[in-house]
Structures are given as structure tokens and as C-alpha cells.
Design a protein around this motif. Structure first.
Motif, PDB file in Angstrom:
ATOM      1  N   ARG A   1      -3.468  -6.384  11.581  1.00 24.62           N
ATOM      2  CA  ARG A   1      -4.424  -5.298  11.795  1.00 24.62           C
ATOM      3  C   ARG A   1      -4.208  -4.658  13.165  1.00 24.62           C
ATOM      4  NH1 ARG A   1      -8.031  -9.024   9.479  1.00 24.62           N
ATOM      5  NH2 ARG A   1      -8.872  -9.556  11.535  1.00 24.62           N
TER       6      ARG A   1
ATOM      7  N   PRO B   1      -1.772  -9.084   0.477  1.00 30.48           N
ATOM      8  CA  PRO B   1      -2.729 -10.059   1.019  1.00 30.48           C
ATOM      9  C   PRO B   1      -3.550  -9.437   2.141  1.00 30.48           C
ATOM     10  CG  PRO B   1      -0.528 -11.017   0.866  1.00 30.48           C
ATOM     11  CD  PRO B   1      -0.383  -9.561   0.597  1.00 30.48           C
ATOM     12  N   TRP B   2      -4.739  -9.983   2.354  1.00 27.73           N
ATOM     13  CA  TRP B   2      -5.604  -9.480   3.414  1.00 27.73           C
ATOM     14  C   TRP B   2      -4.875  -9.603   4.749  1.00 27.73           C
ATOM     15  CZ3 TRP B   2      -9.703  -6.565   3.157  1.00 27.73           C
ATOM     16  CH2 TRP B   2     -10.497  -6.386   4.289  1.00 27.73           C
TER      17      TRP B   2
ATOM     18  N   HIS C   1       1.856 -10.042   5.468  1.00 29.86           N
ATOM     19  CA  HIS C   1       2.570  -9.260   4.471  1.00 29.86           C
ATOM     20  C   HIS C   1       3.724  -8.456   5.061  1.00 29.86           C
ATOM     21  CE1 HIS C   1       2.988  -7.379   0.547  1.00 29.86           C
ATOM     22  NE2 HIS C   1       3.089  -6.210   1.146  1.00 29.86           N
TER      23      HIS C   1
ATOM     24  N   ASP D   1      -2.103  -5.378  -5.002  1.00 32.61           N
ATOM     25  CA  ASP D   1      -2.675  -5.465  -3.654  1.00 32.61           C
ATOM     26  C   ASP D   1      -1.856  -6.391  -2.770  1.00 32.61           C
ATOM     27  OD1 ASP D   1      -4.744  -3.768  -4.317  1.00 32.61           O
ATOM     28  OD2 ASP D   1      -6.122  -5.391  -4.853  1.00 32.61           O
TER      29      ASP D   1
ATOM     30  N   ARG E   1       1.558  -1.083   4.401  1.00 33.39           N
ATOM     31  CA  ARG E   1       1.910  -2.474   4.091  1.00 33.39           C
ATOM     32  C   ARG E   1       3.193  -2.454   3.259  1.00 33.39           C
ATOM     33  NH1 ARG E   1      -2.692  -5.552   3.927  1.00 33.39           N
ATOM     34  NH2 ARG E   1      -1.367  -7.365   4.392  1.00 33.39           N
TER      35      ARG E   1
ATOM     36  N   SER F   1      -3.703 -10.221   8.524  1.00 33.33           N
ATOM     37  CA  SER F   1      -4.090 -11.127   9.597  1.00 33.33           C
ATOM     38  C   SER F   1      -4.567 -10.316  10.804  1.00 33.33           C
ATOM     39  CB  SER F   1      -2.911 -11.998  10.004  1.00 33.33           C
ATOM     40  OG  SER F   1      -1.889 -11.179  10.564  1.00 33.33           O
TER      41      SER F   1
ATOM     42  N   THR G   1       0.851  -1.188   0.000  1.00 33.33           N
ATOM     43  CA  THR G   1       0.000   0.000   0.000  1.00 33.33           C
ATOM     44  C   THR G   1       0.883   1.232   0.000  1.00 33.33           C
ATOM     45  OG1 THR G   1      -0.115  -0.001   2.425  1.00 33.33           O
ATOM     46  CG2 THR G   1      -1.849  -1.200   1.234  1.00 33.33           C
TER      47      THR G   1
END
Length: 402
Positions: free
Chosen positions: A87, A80-81, A241, A78, A102, A83, A65
Motif C-alpha cells: 500500500r 490478495p489484500w 502480490h 482479485d 497490481r 500488505s 487489477t
């Protein structure tokens, strides 16, 4: 140190950040480093570099990001979502008034990817230079590679390199070419040039300035253990990430550096894998030491994260690389640790620790100010003046035409 096809990218963490515009006029940040050879400005500007950064980010498939403090990069793929742990750490850093993002990774994570820290990846996750550049060059563009061949020295007349003398399959061979690209990293490139001294080039090849091998920079990377004060992450302890921040890149007019956390798993499973890998010598340690190592993963599992720093080293002419006498492939380096670098390391540690104190307890994992030998750079500097640099702005040797 990456002495193979693709270099260090085959084993390193695949972080691919851009330099910042202020990096191209560096002297302004180091008024107390009078003996450093750092220039007022480099022979290129950020604006000239930017299109190539964009191409490199696309070629190596960089994910991440935007850095809120450096809105200079093109859109990335992008990440990865995140964890639960990721967060929580991002939220806590933001709550401390910092600007995390990120991290910018050249990595495509396959399912159950472990990050392959410090080792070759058996899958197609890490977009290293061997995979993204060398393999396509050979498979699709007519390039070829001479495996197991070691360059001993280069031969040249007054202005032209004529051939590379090499050792291959136990015998010496000579390879001729119209253009020679020397890309043997910051330790072995200058060694090859200095080892190539001749009657036409008595001080080494491309070394009329006397600067080949000098201005060695190593950077500093300190490891800091951050433990959350108010929240423990009981599940999903691995970051998917990684996180980076540049709030202390420049602090009170002085260049400090970057702080980041890799996505390398540091939970109990990683510690058990470490113990298994090194069981032959681990078993000789006292029981209390083995117990401390075994419990370290459990400790990290409960809401702790290892952050690393990258603090810029400065060029000093006396810090240098030379070929080892009597050897055709080894090098010796000479390095004096500058006081100003030591002071900047401590300044970054204190500033970062104070900023995150509302949310984290910070503990160094080793002495502050450890050099990062994998970051060696600077030994064939570029510039406009042939008397003060080895290469021109296009990375061609001032002294040689090819």
C-alpha cells in the motif's frame, strides 16, 4: 531455459500481461532502427488476439487489477489484500503522478506462500502450463507423454513431415504422426529445424526464407533498488502480490517498456535462506563481503523494493541461433548489442528515476542494459509473405502442410 514439461512457466514469475494494440504496428516507434527487420505491422491485430487473451487469463487464473493506461483486458481474479509495504509503495507511486496497478499473476497463493522464486513449486500455487494444460490433457483428454525422450531431428518429404527421430532410454526411435507441433522455445526450435536439413530441404526444414533462427530477441531486464525517502516500513515487509506500471511504455514517441516489482520476498529471511543455500562457497568470501550480503536483507527490510524493467529488443537478421557443430542437442547464438537498445535502456532508467524522485531514491543493482536470456524470442517469425517469414498467421510453416 525451460527445457522440460511446461517449459519456462514451471519456474518463472507467472506474470501474464497482454500486449497492447500499438504493439501490433511496431515500426512507427523505431524510426532510428533502420537496419532492424521489424515490420510495419504484424499479420494479426489486437482485436483478433483479444478473445484468446481472455481465454488464457481464465485458463491460467490470472489475478490482478486493471492497468489504468490500458483498459483493454477483461476482468481478472482479485489480487490478495495488499500488505502495508505494498500500500505504501502504491500510494507513493501514485503521488508521483504514475499509474501503478497490481501485477497480473497466474498464481494462487497458498497460505505462507513464498513465491518459489526461480524453482519448482511443491504446492498448487503457480498455474504453470504443466499444471493447467499438460496434466488435464493427460488425465482427462486421452493425451500421453513420452518422458525422457529427446527429439534429434525431423524427417520430411517435399511438403510433409513424416516422423521425428528421437533418443529414448539410450536408443534411437522414430515417432510418426499426421501433425507435428514443435514447441521447443526460441533457442531449440530453430536448432531442430536447421538440424533437420535434407536433400529436399538443404537449408533446414521450413527454411526456404533463410530466416529460421534469425531475428533473435532477448529483451533487457534491469534491477533497480527503490528506497522510500520519507517512510520506512518496519513491519510486514513482503509484498503480497506485486506492482506494475506502464507510464513509460511509450515515451516521446519511442517504445521503452514496463517497470514492475515482483512479490518475491526480499526481507531478511530470504537473505538468510540464500546464505544457508550457498554456505559452501559463501564461507570462502571475505568477511566484509559476507557481512554485506547478510545486512542486505535488513536494508531491504526497512522500506526498500526491487523493481525490474522489461525493455523490448528489436529483430536484426544477424542476431541468430544455430545448432552447435558436432552436437545433437546444443545451440550457439550470435548477438550484436544494438546502440538503439542501449539508448532506450538509459532513457527508461532516467525517465523512471526522475518521475519517482519525490518519493524514492533509485539505485541500479547492476550495469544498465543487461540482457534477459530467459526472454529469448523471435527466431521463427510469422507473416504473410513466405519469402520474409517462417510461419503463416496461424503459426504453420509456410513450406510444410503439417
Amino acid at each position: 531455459f525451460g527445457c522440460g514439461s511446461g517449459g519456462t512457466t514451471a519456474i518463472f514469475g507467472m506474470v501474464m500481461d497482454r500486449l497492447r494494440p500499438q504493439d501490433f504496428t511496431p515500426r512507427q516507434f523505431f524510426s532510428d532502427a533502420a537496419s532492424s527487420t521489424i515490420p510495419e505491422a504484424w499479420p494479426l491485430t489486437y482485436e483478433e488476439f483479444a478473445p484468446y487473451y481472455t481465454q488464457a487469463e481464465q485458463l491460467f487464473r490470472v489475478h490482478g487489477t486493471p492497468d489504468p493506461l490500458a483498459p483493454t483486458s477483461a476482468p481478472l481474479l482479485d489480487a490478495p489484500w495488499p500488505s502495508e509495504k505494498e500500500r505504501a509503495v502504491l500510494d507513493a507511486l501514485t503521488a508521483c503522478g504514475l499509474h501503478p496497478y497490481r501485477i497480473h499473476y497466474a498464481q494462487d497463493r497458498a497460505p505462507d506462500c513464498s513465491g518459489c522464486p526461480g524453482m519448482l513449486c511443491a504446492r498448487s500455487c503457480r498455474n504453470d502450463a504443466g499444471r493447467m494444460c499438460l496434466e488435464p490433457a493427460i488425465e482427462s483428454h486421452g493425451a500421453s507423454m513420452l518422458a525422457g525422450c529427446r527429439v534429434l531431428r525431423l524427417e520430411a518429404d517435399r511438403r510433409t513431415v513424416t516422423r521425428a527421430l528421437c533418443e529414448w532410454n539410450g536408443r534411437q526411435v522414430a515417432i510418426r504422426g499426421r501433425v507435428f507441433v514443435l514447441a521447443a522455445n526460441a533457442l531449440f526450435t530453430p536448432a531442430i529445424l536447421l538440424r533437420s536439413a535434407s536433400r529436399e530441404h538443404p537449408n533446414g526444414l521450413g527454411n526456404s526464407s533463410g530466416l529460421v533462427g534469425r531475428n533473435l530477441m532477448l529483451h533487457v531486464s534491469d534491477f533497480l533498488l527503490l528506497r522510500m525517502k520519507r517512510k520506512s516500513i518496519g513491519v510486514d515487509p513482503v509484498m503480497m502480490h506485486g506492482i506494475s506500471l506502464n507510464d513509460f511504455y511509450v515515451c516521446d514517441g519511442t517504445k521503452l517498456g514496463n517497470v514492475h516489482a515482483h512479490s518475491t520476498p526480499i526481507a531478511r529471511e530470504a537473505t538468510q535462506a540464500f546464505l544457508q543455500m550457498h554456505k559452501r562457497w559463501i564461507n570462502y568470501l571475505p568477511e566484509r563481503v559476507r557481512g554485506a550480503i547478510a545486512s542486505f536483507g535488513s536494508y531491504l527490510h526497512r522500506g526498500s523494493t526491487i523493481f525490474s524493467t522489461v525493455v523490448e529488443d528489436l529483430p536484426y537478421a544477424e542476431n541468430r541461433v544455430v545448432p552447435r557443430a558436432g552436437s545433437d542437442d546444443q545451440v550457439t547464438y550470435e548477438y550484436t548489442y544494438p546502440n538503439e537498445l542501449r539508448a532506450r535502456n538509459w532513457k527508461l532508467f532516467r525517465a523512471f528515476s526522475a518521475a519517482v524522485a519525490p518519493s524514492f531514491a533509485v539505485q541500479p543493482l547492476r550495469s544498465i542494459g543487461m540482457l534477459n536470456y530467459g526472454h529469448a524470442c523471435g527466431t521463427c517469425r510469422f507473416g504473410h509473405d513466405p519469402a520474409a517469414s517462417v510461419l503463416d498467421r496461424d503459426n504453420r510453416a509456410h513450406d510444410l502442410d503439417n
